[in-house]
Design an enzyme around this catalytic site. Structure first.
Site, PDB file in Angstrom:
ATOM      1  N   CYS A 115     -28.080  -6.181 -14.445  1.00 37.95           N
ATOM      2  CA  CYS A 115     -26.875  -6.782 -15.027  1.00 37.95           C
ATOM      3  C   CYS A 115     -25.590  -6.167 -14.479  1.00 37.95           C
ATOM      4  O   CYS A 115     -24.521  -6.755 -14.642  1.00 37.95           O
ATOM      5  CB  CYS A 115     -26.892  -6.650 -16.535  1.00 37.95           C
ATOM      6  SG  CYS A 115     -28.339  -7.399 -17.255  1.00 37.95           S
ATOM      7  N   HIS A 247     -19.617  -7.556 -19.319  1.00 35.10           N
ATOM      8  CA  HIS A 247     -20.978  -8.100 -19.260  1.00 35.10           C
ATOM      9  C   HIS A 247     -21.329  -8.586 -20.660  1.00 35.10           C
ATOM     10  O   HIS A 247     -21.006  -7.939 -21.661  1.00 35.10           O
ATOM     11  CB  HIS A 247     -21.961  -7.018 -18.806  1.00 35.10           C
ATOM     12  CG  HIS A 247     -23.386  -7.426 -18.933  1.00 35.10           C
ATOM     13  ND1 HIS A 247     -23.832  -8.648 -18.480  1.00 35.10           N
ATOM     14  CD2 HIS A 247     -24.467  -6.802 -19.476  1.00 35.10           C
ATOM     15  CE1 HIS A 247     -25.128  -8.758 -18.736  1.00 35.10           C
ATOM     16  NE2 HIS A 247     -25.531  -7.649 -19.339  1.00 35.10           N
ATOM     17  N   ASN A 277     -27.085 -13.922 -22.435  1.00 34.56           N
ATOM     18  CA  ASN A 277     -26.935 -12.889 -21.410  1.00 34.56           C
ATOM     19  C   ASN A 277     -27.482 -13.434 -20.089  1.00 34.56           C
ATOM     20  O   ASN A 277     -28.685 -13.627 -19.953  1.00 34.56           O
ATOM     21  CB  ASN A 277     -27.702 -11.637 -21.862  1.00 34.56           C
ATOM     22  CG  ASN A 277     -27.614 -10.497 -20.862  1.00 34.56           C
ATOM     23  OD1 ASN A 277     -27.186 -10.679 -19.723  1.00 34.56           O
ATOM     24  ND2 ASN A 277     -28.042  -9.323 -21.288  1.00 34.56           N
TER      25      ASN A 277
HETATM   26  N1  ACO Z   1     -35.836 -12.769 -34.589  1.00 32.77           N
HETATM   27  C1  ACO Z   1     -36.136 -12.182 -35.772  1.00 32.77           C
HETATM   28  N2  ACO Z   1     -36.450 -10.882 -35.861  1.00 32.77           N
HETATM   29  C2  ACO Z   1     -36.472 -10.148 -34.740  1.00 32.77           C
HETATM   30  C3  ACO Z   1     -36.183 -10.697 -33.470  1.00 32.77           C
HETATM   31  C4  ACO Z   1     -35.859 -12.069 -33.446  1.00 32.77           C
HETATM   32  N3  ACO Z   1     -35.544 -12.711 -32.275  1.00 32.77           N
HETATM   33  N4  ACO Z   1     -36.276  -9.733 -32.549  1.00 32.77           N
HETATM   34  C5  ACO Z   1     -36.607  -8.595 -33.191  1.00 32.77           C
HETATM   35  N5  ACO Z   1     -36.737  -8.841 -34.517  1.00 32.77           N
HETATM   36  C6  ACO Z   1     -37.078  -7.917 -35.585  1.00 32.77           C
HETATM   37  C7  ACO Z   1     -37.791  -6.684 -35.091  1.00 32.77           C
HETATM   38  O1  ACO Z   1     -39.179  -6.949 -34.937  1.00 32.77           O
HETATM   39  C8  ACO Z   1     -37.489  -5.696 -36.199  1.00 32.77           C
HETATM   40  O2  ACO Z   1     -38.378  -5.970 -37.262  1.00 32.77           O
HETATM   41  P1  ACO Z   1     -38.969  -4.750 -38.159  1.00 32.77           P
HETATM   42  O3  ACO Z   1     -37.778  -4.112 -38.793  1.00 32.77           O
HETATM   43  O4  ACO Z   1     -39.859  -5.482 -39.117  1.00 32.77           O
HETATM   44  O5  ACO Z   1     -39.680  -3.865 -37.199  1.00 32.77           O
HETATM   45  C9  ACO Z   1     -36.094  -6.063 -36.655  1.00 32.77           C
HETATM   46  O6  ACO Z   1     -35.878  -7.397 -36.172  1.00 32.77           O
HETATM   47  C10 ACO Z   1     -35.008  -5.158 -36.126  1.00 32.77           C
HETATM   48  O7  ACO Z   1     -35.212  -4.950 -34.747  1.00 32.77           O
HETATM   49  P2  ACO Z   1     -34.245  -4.068 -33.884  1.00 32.77           P
HETATM   50  O8  ACO Z   1     -34.741  -4.039 -32.469  1.00 32.77           O
HETATM   51  O9  ACO Z   1     -34.019  -2.747 -34.577  1.00 32.77           O
HETATM   52  O10 ACO Z   1     -32.902  -4.912 -33.978  1.00 32.77           O
HETATM   53  P3  ACO Z   1     -31.478  -4.548 -33.449  1.00 32.77           P
HETATM   54  O11 ACO Z   1     -30.506  -4.617 -34.544  1.00 32.77           O
HETATM   55  O12 ACO Z   1     -31.464  -3.310 -32.592  1.00 32.77           O
HETATM   56  O13 ACO Z   1     -31.159  -5.777 -32.491  1.00 32.77           O
HETATM   57  C11 ACO Z   1     -31.098  -6.253 -30.140  1.00 32.77           C
HETATM   58  C12 ACO Z   1     -31.979  -5.994 -31.347  1.00 32.77           C
HETATM   59  C13 ACO Z   1     -30.309  -7.511 -30.391  1.00 32.77           C
HETATM   60  C14 ACO Z   1     -31.978  -6.434 -28.915  1.00 32.77           C
HETATM   61  C15 ACO Z   1     -30.118  -5.078 -29.949  1.00 32.77           C
HETATM   62  O14 ACO Z   1     -30.805  -3.850 -29.989  1.00 32.77           O
HETATM   63  C16 ACO Z   1     -29.387  -5.156 -28.647  1.00 32.77           C
HETATM   64  O15 ACO Z   1     -28.657  -6.090 -28.375  1.00 32.77           O
HETATM   65  N6  ACO Z   1     -29.525  -4.111 -27.820  1.00 32.77           N
HETATM   66  C17 ACO Z   1     -28.856  -4.071 -26.533  1.00 32.77           C
HETATM   67  C18 ACO Z   1     -29.611  -4.935 -25.602  1.00 32.77           C
HETATM   68  C19 ACO Z   1     -28.880  -5.132 -24.346  1.00 32.77           C
HETATM   69  O16 ACO Z   1     -27.751  -4.747 -24.183  1.00 32.77           O
HETATM   70  N7  ACO Z   1     -29.584  -5.766 -23.441  1.00 32.77           N
HETATM   71  C20 ACO Z   1     -29.134  -6.144 -22.198  1.00 32.77           C
HETATM   72  C21 ACO Z   1     -28.527  -5.059 -21.355  1.00 32.77           C
HETATM   73  S1  ACO Z   1     -28.934  -5.060 -19.716  1.00 32.77           S
HETATM   74  C22 ACO Z   1     -29.085  -6.597 -19.320  1.00 32.77           C
HETATM   75  O17 ACO Z   1     -28.186  -7.358 -19.611  1.00 32.77           O
HETATM   76  C23 ACO Z   1     -30.347  -7.046 -18.593  1.00 32.77           C
END
Ligand code: ACO
Length: 320
Positions: A115, A247, A277
């Site tokens: 990214c 980004h 993204n």
């Molecule tokens: N729908 C419903 N529930 C979900 C989903 C979904 N799509 N995905 C995960 N969950 C659940 C998980 O299983 C978890 O359940 P549990 O509590 O029963 O175990 C719960 O939601 C919370 O999961 P987390 O991973 O803790 O959620 P978080 O608040 O961290 O959000 C996310 C996840 C959106 C991925 C976040 O961490 C994020 O955006 N991180 C940065 C990612 C990023 O920047 N990526 C790209 C960078 S590099 C690039 O662009 C290639």
């Protein structure tokens, strides 16, 4: 007289098909509300079979050439940032060069900067122009992320979309690009990966893996330091920045970065809600949208930032 690079024109391409969060609800154990609350994403464009990294790059290029009011014959170098190239080789850049009919100039892909790929490509182009080696560089981010995510994995597939953005950088005697800043830290390699390669035989195709929570925390930290570095090197106060062009990974990260710059959200180029993204394409797509709808104006100061797998991250401070 010193030479600088200037953004001469921008362009973009988005696949025709739109997949909303409500569409995903029908395929996965997820909900529109969860996706919007955690990420800010409402929909994404998903490529059809013919909408490849090359096809989208070519469409974005023609728009950028028109905006810059130049023809392909002016291009001295082509760099395509993509984690989803047409082939391992020939590079997407070489395939594009052939389609543009400009054989001879250097053309290459940046694949592994993920990214942050567009910022890396933009920085390389800027260095070549500043050194006087070339005058005009075509810089592209083009991605079909929908082909590397596991559509059974709700934690990753809801986040990504497809598209391409292009920028033409050209030589001028005033800035232009004020500075670019690139970083990497391979110790975080396992936080975000598509662990497939040609080094070892693979039993089956391996999709993207991501430790989203950890990545979120690292991103907020490194981007904060990156902003400080970029502003300090240029002796610029954050209040002088007119636009943040980030980004597009997560709305909460983008809001955090706007807050760090004390910048209202209407000064942040945001496409995440409509496009998801798009990896290396997200910065040029956001830039092109804000340029085309007239929000970003000539003479304004833009801060571009990206981060991605590797980990890699970088920024550019640009007088548009
Ligand atoms: N729908 C419903 N529930 C979900 C989903 C979904 N799509 N995905 C995960 N969950 C659940 C998980 O299983 C978890 O359940 P549990 O509590 O029963 O175990 C719960 O939601 C919370 O999961 P987390 O991973 O803790 O959620 P978080 O608040 O961290 O959000 C996310 C996840 C959106 C991925 C976040 O961490 C994020 O955006 N991180 C940065 C990612 C990023 O920047 N990526 C790209 C960078 S590099 C690039 O662009 C290639």
């Amino acid at each position: 007289m010193a030479t600088y690079s200037q953004i001469l024109g921008t362009g973009s391409y988005l696949p025709v098909k739109i997949v909303t969060n409500y569409d995903l609800e029908k395929m996965l154990d997820t909900s529109h509300d969860w996706i919007v609350e955690r990420t800010g994403i409402r929909q994404r464009h998903i490529a059809a079979e013919h909408e490849t990294a090359l096809m989208m790059a070519e469409c974005a290029t023609h728009q950028a050439l028109t905006a810059a009011d130049i023809t392909p014959s002016h291009i001295d170098m082509i760099i395509v940032a993509t984690t989803t190239p047409e082939k391992l080789y020939p590079s997407t850049a070489c395939l594009l060069q052939q389609r543009l009919g400009v054989a001879g100039c250097p053309a290459f892909d940046l694949n592994s900067t993920a990214c942050a790929g567009f910022i890396y490509a933009f920085s390389i182009a800027d260095q070549y122009i500043r050194s006087g080696t070339v005058k005009t560089v075509l810089v592209i981010g083009s991605e079909v992320m929908s082909r590397v995510v596991d559509w059974q994995d709700r934690a990753t597939c809801v986040l990504f979309g497809d598209g391409a953005g292009a920028v033409i950088l050209g030589a001028q005697n005033k800035p232009g690009v004020l500075s670019t800043h690139l970083h990497a830290d391979g110790t975080y390699g396992d936080v975000l990966a598509v662990p497939i390669g040609v080094g070892k035989p693979v039993a089956q195709y391996t999709y993207m893996t991501m430790k989203g929570n950890q990545l979120f925390k690292i991103a907020v930290n490194i981007l904060g330091q990156l902003f400080d570095e970029t502003l300090t090197v240029n002796g610029i106060h954050k209040s002088e920045v007119d636009w943040l062009v980030p980004h597009q990974a997560n709305m909460r990260i983008i809001h955090g970065m706007a807050k760090k710059l004390a910048m209202p959200l209407d000064r942040v180029a945001i496409t995440l809600d409509e496009q998801g993204n798009t990896s290396a394409a997200s910065i040029p797509l956001a830039l092109d949208k804000a340029v085309r709808d007239g929000r970003i104006q000539r003479g304004q100061l833009l801060l571009l930032e990206g981060f991605g797998g590797g980990l890699t991250w970088g920024s550019a401070l640009v007088r548009y």
